[in-house]
Design a protein around this motif. Structure first.
Motif, PDB file in Angstrom:
ATOM      1  N   CYS A  54      -2.353   9.853   0.525  1.00 49.22           N
ATOM      2  CA  CYS A  54      -2.919  10.352   1.776  1.00 49.22           C
ATOM      3  C   CYS A  54      -4.401   9.978   1.800  1.00 49.22           C
ATOM      4  N   GLU A  55      -4.841   9.380   2.903  1.00 49.86           N
ATOM      5  CA  GLU A  55      -6.239   8.923   2.988  1.00 49.86           C
ATOM      6  C   GLU A  55      -7.214  10.100   3.063  1.00 49.86           C
ATOM      7  N   SER A  56      -6.696  11.277   3.429  1.00 50.17           N
ATOM      8  CA  SER A  56      -7.586  12.426   3.607  1.00 50.17           C
ATOM      9  C   SER A  56      -7.719  13.288   2.363  1.00 50.17           C
ATOM     10  N   CYS A  57      -6.625  13.421   1.592  1.00 48.06           N
ATOM     11  CA  CYS A  57      -6.712  14.319   0.442  1.00 48.06           C
ATOM     12  C   CYS A  57      -6.272  13.665  -0.857  1.00 48.06           C
ATOM     13  N   GLY A  58      -5.737  12.459  -0.797  1.00 51.40           N
ATOM     14  CA  GLY A  58      -5.416  11.729  -2.014  1.00 51.40           C
ATOM     15  C   GLY A  58      -4.074  12.062  -2.639  1.00 51.40           C
ATOM     16  N   VAL A  59      -3.292  12.918  -2.001  1.00 45.31           N
ATOM     17  CA  VAL A  59      -1.996  13.274  -2.569  1.00 45.31           C
ATOM     18  C   VAL A  59      -1.056  12.059  -2.485  1.00 45.31           C
ATOM     19  N   PRO A  60      -0.244  11.830  -3.530  1.00 39.09           N
ATOM     20  CA  PRO A  60       0.645  10.663  -3.467  1.00 39.09           C
ATOM     21  C   PRO A  60       1.720  10.822  -2.387  1.00 39.09           C
ATOM     22  N   LEU A  61       2.049   9.728  -1.731  1.00 32.59           N
ATOM     23  CA  LEU A  61       3.052   9.758  -0.671  1.00 32.59           C
ATOM     24  C   LEU A  61       4.146   8.740  -0.977  1.00 32.59           C
ATOM     25  N   PRO A  62       5.349   9.040  -0.542  1.00 33.78           N
ATOM     26  CA  PRO A  62       6.435   8.074  -0.759  1.00 33.78           C
ATOM     27  C   PRO A  62       6.280   6.880   0.188  1.00 33.78           C
ATOM     28  N   GLY A  63       6.953   5.808  -0.148  1.00 30.46           N
ATOM     29  CA  GLY A  63       6.942   4.648   0.734  1.00 30.46           C
ATOM     30  C   GLY A  63       5.884   3.640   0.345  1.00 30.46           C
ATOM     31  N   ALA A  64       5.796   2.582   1.141  1.00 26.64           N
ATOM     32  CA  ALA A  64       4.864   1.499   0.852  1.00 26.64           C
ATOM     33  C   ALA A  64       3.752   1.493   1.889  1.00 26.64           C
ATOM     34  N   ALA A  65       2.595   0.974   1.498  1.00 27.84           N
ATOM     35  CA  ALA A  65       1.473   0.872   2.428  1.00 27.84           C
ATOM     36  C   ALA A  65       1.803  -0.156   3.510  1.00 27.84           C
ATOM     37  N   ASP A  66       1.486   0.178   4.769  1.00 30.21           N
ATOM     38  CA  ASP A  66       1.781  -0.767   5.851  1.00 30.21           C
ATOM     39  C   ASP A  66       0.511  -1.201   6.570  1.00 30.21           C
ATOM     40  N   GLY A  67      -0.627  -0.917   5.967  1.00 27.35           N
ATOM     41  CA  GLY A  67      -1.883  -1.341   6.581  1.00 27.35           C
ATOM     42  C   GLY A  67      -2.466  -0.328   7.521  1.00 27.35           C
ATOM     43  N   TYR A  68      -1.694   0.687   7.905  1.00 26.93           N
ATOM     44  CA  TYR A  68      -2.215   1.737   8.780  1.00 26.93           C
ATOM     45  C   TYR A  68      -2.648   2.930   7.951  1.00 26.93           C
ATOM     46  N   ARG A  69      -3.555   3.720   8.529  1.00 22.29           N
ATOM     47  CA  ARG A  69      -3.999   4.928   7.839  1.00 22.29           C
ATOM     48  C   ARG A  69      -2.828   5.893   7.739  1.00 22.29           C
ATOM     49  N   ILE A  70      -2.584   6.414   6.528  1.00 21.22           N
ATOM     50  CA  ILE A  70      -1.525   7.407   6.419  1.00 21.22           C
ATOM     51  C   ILE A  70      -2.086   8.715   5.866  1.00 21.22           C
ATOM     52  N   GLU A  71      -1.506   9.800   6.333  1.00 25.89           N
ATOM     53  CA  GLU A  71      -1.923  11.129   5.890  1.00 25.89           C
ATOM     54  C   GLU A  71      -0.696  11.960   5.561  1.00 25.89           C
ATOM     55  N   CYS A  72      -0.892  12.967   4.704  1.00 20.85           N
ATOM     56  CA  CYS A  72       0.206  13.868   4.357  1.00 20.85           C
ATOM     57  C   CYS A  72       0.401  14.877   5.502  1.00 20.85           C
ATOM     58  N   ASP A  73       1.489  15.642   5.432  1.00 25.23           N
ATOM     59  CA  ASP A  73       1.790  16.615   6.487  1.00 25.23           C
ATOM     60  C   ASP A  73       0.677  17.660   6.614  1.00 25.23           C
TER      61      ASP A  73
END
Ligand SMILES: [Zn+2]
Ligand SMILES: [Zn+2]
Length: 250
Positions: A54-73
Motif C-alpha cells: 500500500c502506497e499510504s501505509c506500506g502494508v503488503p498487498l496481494p497481486g502484481a504492481a500495474d503502474g497505478y497507485r494502490i492502497e489497502c482497504d
C-alpha cells in the motif's frame, strides 16, 4: 598517534570493541558478521515487508504492481493526511518482540539495524530534500522510559540516509492516554490539538517535505495528528516511515 586525530582514534577503539564484543544477532544472540543485525535463521523468521505494498501505509498487498497507485482497504476508507508511507516489518512474531524490546526493554542498539531495514523499505519514497522528524513523546513518559524509541530511530535513519533531521520539530503538549484498544474516533478525539509544530522550528517546516518516523503504526491516528501539525505549520508534504505496521490477519 597524536590526539589531533580523534577520528582515527575512535576508529581504533571501535575496532577493538568489535574484537572484544563481536556483533551478535538481535534475535538469538548468535554471532553475526554484518551490521544488518540478524543471523540467517532469524532473518528468515522475521516478517520483513517486500513486494507490492500500500502506497499510504506500506502494508503488503496481494497481486502484481500495474503502474497505478494502490492502497489497502484501510487507507481507502480513511484517507491519510500524508502522501506516502512505508514500513519495514509486519508487527507480529519475531518483529513484534524486536519492537517491544526497543520500546520497553532498554535495547537501544536495535535502532541501528532497524534504521537500515527502514531505509531499505523507504527507498521508493526517499528524496534528498526530506526532513526527518520523530513522532514526539510527552516529556513525562520520556522521563519514565528514559528514551524515545522514535527519536532513536529517526537519529539513526538520518545517519544512514544523510537526510536532514530535526529531533524536536514536533511537540506533544499533554500526555495522551494509551490508545491501544480505542476506536478510530476515540483516538482522534484523544489526540485533538495535542501535537503541534515547535514554534521555533517554523522556518524549517515551511515549504518542506517532512518524513515522519515512528516505531509502530496501528490505526495511523498518531501519525495523522503529527502530519496535520506539520501541514498546519506550512509543510509542503508529509511522508511517513515506521519500523513495523500492524496489519489485520487475512
Ligand atoms: Zn539469530
Ligand atoms: Zn494502507
Amino acid at each position: 598517534m597524536s590526539w589531533a586525530e580523534p577520528r582515527a582514534l575512535r576508529a581504533q577503539i571501535q575496532t577493538a570493541v568489535e574484537l572484544l564484543y563481536p556483533p551478535r544477532c538481535l534475535g538469538c544472540g548468535e554471532m553475526v558478521d554484518s551490521d544488518f543485525g540478524l543471523c540467517g535463521v532469524c532473518w528468515r523468521d522475521t516478517p520483513f515487508i517486500g513486494g507490492v505494498v500500500c502506497e499510504s501505509c506500506g502494508v503488503p498487498l496481494p497481486g502484481a504492481a500495474d503502474g497505478y497507485r494502490i492502497e489497502c482497504d484501510d487507507c481507502m476508507a480513511m484517507p491519510r493526511p500524508w502522501s506516502e508511507g512505508r514500513a519495514a516489518l509486519l508487527y507480529k512474531d519475531r518483529a513484534r518482540r524486536l519492537v517491544l524490546a526497543l520500546k520497553h526493554g532498554d535495547r537501544p542498539e536495535i535502532a541501528k539495524p532497524a534504521a537500515l531495514w527502514m531505509a531499505r523499505a523507504a527507498r521508493p519514497i526517499l528524496e534528498d530534500s526530506l526532513l526527518i522528524a520523530p513522532v514526539p513523546l510527552h516529556w513525562m513518559r520520556f522521563v519514565k522510559r528514559r528514551y524515545n524509541q522514535s527519536a532513536l530511530l529517526a537519529q539513526q535513519l538520518a545517519k544512514v540516509t544523510g537526510l536532514g533531521h530535526c529531533p524536536d520539530l514536533l511537540l506533544r503538549r499533554k500526555r495522551t492516554p494509551m490508545l491501544d484498544g480505542k476506536s478510530v474516533t476515540e483516538r482522534a478525539v484523544a489526540l485533538d490539538g495535542v501535537i503541534i509544530a515547535h514554534p521555533r522550528r517554523q522556518s524549517l517546516i515551511e515549504g518542506r517535505g517532512i518524513l515522519l518516523i515512528d516505531d509502530v503504526m496501528t490505526s495511523g491516528a498518531t501519525l495523522a495528528a503529527c502530519s496535520d501539525a506539520c501541514l498546519a505549520a506550512g509543510a509542503a508534504e508529509v511522508r511517513v516511515l515506521v519500523l513495523a505496521r500492524v496489519a489485520k490477519e487475512t
